[in-house]
Enzyme design. Structure first.
Site, PDB file in Angstrom:
ATOM      1  N   ASP A  86       0.754  -1.284   0.029  1.00 30.37           N
ATOM      2  CA  ASP A  86       0.138  -0.018   0.028  1.00 30.37           C
ATOM      3  C   ASP A  86       0.842   1.113  -0.044  1.00 30.37           C
ATOM      4  O   ASP A  86       2.045   1.043   0.483  1.00 30.37           O
ATOM      5  CB  ASP A  86      -0.941   0.062   1.142  1.00 30.37           C
ATOM      6  CG  ASP A  86      -0.278  -0.013   2.639  1.00 30.37           C
ATOM      7  OD1 ASP A  86       0.632  -0.988   2.723  1.00 30.37           O
ATOM      8  OD2 ASP A  86      -0.643   0.796   3.466  1.00 30.37           O
ATOM      9  N   GLU A 149      -0.077  -1.093   5.674  1.00 29.77           N
ATOM     10  CA  GLU A 149       0.932  -0.623   6.665  1.00 29.77           C
ATOM     11  C   GLU A 149       0.767   1.103   6.923  1.00 29.77           C
ATOM     12  O   GLU A 149       1.232   1.475   8.058  1.00 29.77           O
ATOM     13  CB  GLU A 149       2.376  -0.879   5.829  1.00 29.77           C
ATOM     14  CG  GLU A 149       3.685  -0.534   6.718  1.00 29.77           C
ATOM     15  CD  GLU A 149       4.166   0.693   7.080  1.00 29.77           C
ATOM     16  OE1 GLU A 149       4.901   1.091   7.775  1.00 29.77           O
ATOM     17  OE2 GLU A 149       3.659   1.669   5.947  1.00 29.77           O
ATOM     18  N   ASP A 173      12.392  -1.042   4.743  1.00 34.13           N
ATOM     19  CA  ASP A 173      11.427  -0.075   4.841  1.00 34.13           C
ATOM     20  C   ASP A 173      11.982   0.871   5.700  1.00 34.13           C
ATOM     21  O   ASP A 173      11.212   1.899   6.195  1.00 34.13           O
ATOM     22  CB  ASP A 173       9.985  -0.628   5.427  1.00 34.13           C
ATOM     23  CG  ASP A 173       8.796   0.533   4.940  1.00 34.13           C
ATOM     24  OD1 ASP A 173       9.063   1.448   4.081  1.00 34.13           O
ATOM     25  OD2 ASP A 173       7.816   0.436   5.774  1.00 34.13           O
TER      26      ASP A 173
END
Length: 466
Positions: A86, A149, A173
């Site tokens: 996402d 997330e 990330d």
């Protein structure tokens, strides 16, 4: 390491796969069926990566659109890599279409290029290279794809209700060399009733921001003046302050003005890197402030949030050696249905107590007629530097880059928290500009390839046959 040759040969394929994934505008939306709890586009992104994995011969599993995984290898233990598909809304003002995956000047542009689709593709091709090279592994490797997330982590909540957690692993990330300390997080919503009470200038609406964890790039207010003379004086007072990024626009309604503020977006975990349009607008409106509950809310923004990002106006500023200083981001303000609502994101150091912070905030809200309407919290996360996982990943990174930087702390929240026995590992290299959650987000092709090599080496080091 023969698998590195496989990676170099796959560069055109790696780029095209990332472009195709970027082209799916996987911004959270309303549910679109049993297998699309976060909207059709996010479900499509998950279907895309799982179909890719099946073509490579990996075991694929879709958990009702909340999350999914690709798995390779055998063994009692599992090395996990957690990524997310996402993305936050694109916003305006991009050089290239945010969902085009345009390659220019050695960079791949697009929403999600660095956060987190680029790293996801790097890990996918790292795993593919290990498989194609035939290296012997003693553990399973599982890439877990989350789909929520950026807004709620319902993906991980659902996934780990149905699947056992990997024994250890990482999430690509954040930044290199690695993140072993993540601050706690508080998500709060403030609200108050708004009525057209008071005299003088009436604040009709005050709106700005898109997400709690994004520094607002734009904000605007609509004002109603008692008469034309008051409007002209108000306009002059606004412009006389000389605040950069403030625009005053005439409206068709009699004696109405729109005031617009332009800021600079940034990730909510590093609000100091942005320029908050909401707090800027509250500052700009100070000379026109009238009476009433709407103006009280704006006064709260100016006096208690302010242009600082450390929470001092709310009496919650604090820090520690492990994780650094608290930060606060006012990400969203809306005037609707007779209420003004605000969404706030706080990243707190390891030593902070969330209940104490909440009580202090509530005390400062009360005089302005505001209250806490919603509240959730996530604990901090920390693995010591001498932890085996930290040491292995540091060694891999240092061998590839020659950079001996030490692990760092971040205000960002990553899936390492959901994993527990994990850390954040890349993709950002030291000294690079931060483009996540900003317009013209990109990942350099050279960095994408370097990440793929690092992740392949890391997975091999963690999962190789003993």
């Amino acid at each position: 390491m023969d698998f590195l040759n496989h990676i170099e040969k796959a560069q055109p394929e790696i780029i095209s796969t990332l472009q195709e994934l970027i082209a799916i505008p996987s911004v959270k939306a309303e549910p679109a069926g049993a297998d699309a709890p976060f909207g059709r586009e996010i479900a499509r992104a998950l279907e895309y990566v799982l179909a890719w994995g099946e073509r490579q011969g990996f075991t694929a599993k879709n958990l009702s659109g909340y999350a999914g995984h690709l798995e390779y290898g055998t063994g009692e233990k599992t090395v996990g890599v957690l990524v997310h598909l996402d993305v936050v809304p694109a916003g305006e003002g991009w050089r290239y279409s945010p969902f085009s995956g345009t390659v220019a000047d050695g960079k791949i542009y697009g929403r999600g290029a660095i956060d987190d689709k680029g790293p996801a593709v790097a890990v996918m091709y790292a795993l593919k290279a290990l498989k194609e090279s035939g290296v012997k592994l003693g553990k399973k490797i599982r890439i877990i794809f989350g789909c929520d997330e950026e807004s709620g982590w319902r993906c991980m909540e659902h996934y780990f209700k149905h699947e056992r957690k990997p024994d250890y692993g990482f999430t690509p990330d954040a930044y290199f060399p690695l993140i072993n300390s993540e601050k706690g997080q508080m998500a709060l919503k403030f609200e108050s009733e708004v009525a057209s009470d008071g005299t003088g200038v009436i604040l009709k609406t005050f709106t700005g921001g898109t997400r709690r964890n994004v520094v607002p790039e734009e904000a605007e207010a609509v004002l109603a003046f008692p008469d034309q003379e008051g409007l002209e004086k108000g306009k002059a007072a606004l412009l006389a302050q000389g605040i950069d990024g403030i625009e005053v626009l005439a409206l068709p309604e009699q004696n109405h003005l729109k005031v617009r503020a332009q800021g600079v977006p940034a990730h909510g975990s590093t609000p100091e890197l942005g320029d908050n349009a909401v707090t800027k607008l509250a500052q700009a409106l100070a000379p026109l402030e009238g009476e009433g509950s709407a103006w009280a809310a704006v006064r709260f923004i100016r006096e208690r949030i302010g242009r600082q990002t450390d929470g001092r106006g709310l009496g919650i500023n604090c820090q520690d050696e492990v994780s650094g200083a608290l930060t606060i981001n006012l990400g969203v303000v809306r005037t609707e249905a007779g209420k003004i609502r605000m969404e706030v994101d706080i990243r707190s150091p390891q030593s902070a107590d969330h209940e104490t912070l909440k009580e202090k905030i509530a005390d400062h809200l009360r005089p302005y007629g505001l209250k806490i309407a919603e509240y959730s919290t996530m604990p901090p996360h920390y693995l010591p530097v001498d932890h085996h996982l930290v040491q292995v990943l540091l060694q891999v990174y240092r061998e590839e880059t020659g950079d001996w930087s030490k692990p760092v702390a971040t205000g960002g929240r990553t899936y390492a928290v959901a994993l527990g026995n994990g850390v954040a590992f890349g993709p950002g290299f030291p000294g690079q500009p931060e483009t996540a959650h900003q317009k013209d987000e990109y990942i350099a092709v050279a960095d994408l390839m370097k990440c793929t090599r690092i992740y392949a080496k890391a997975l091999y080091a963690l999962a190789k046959e003993e």
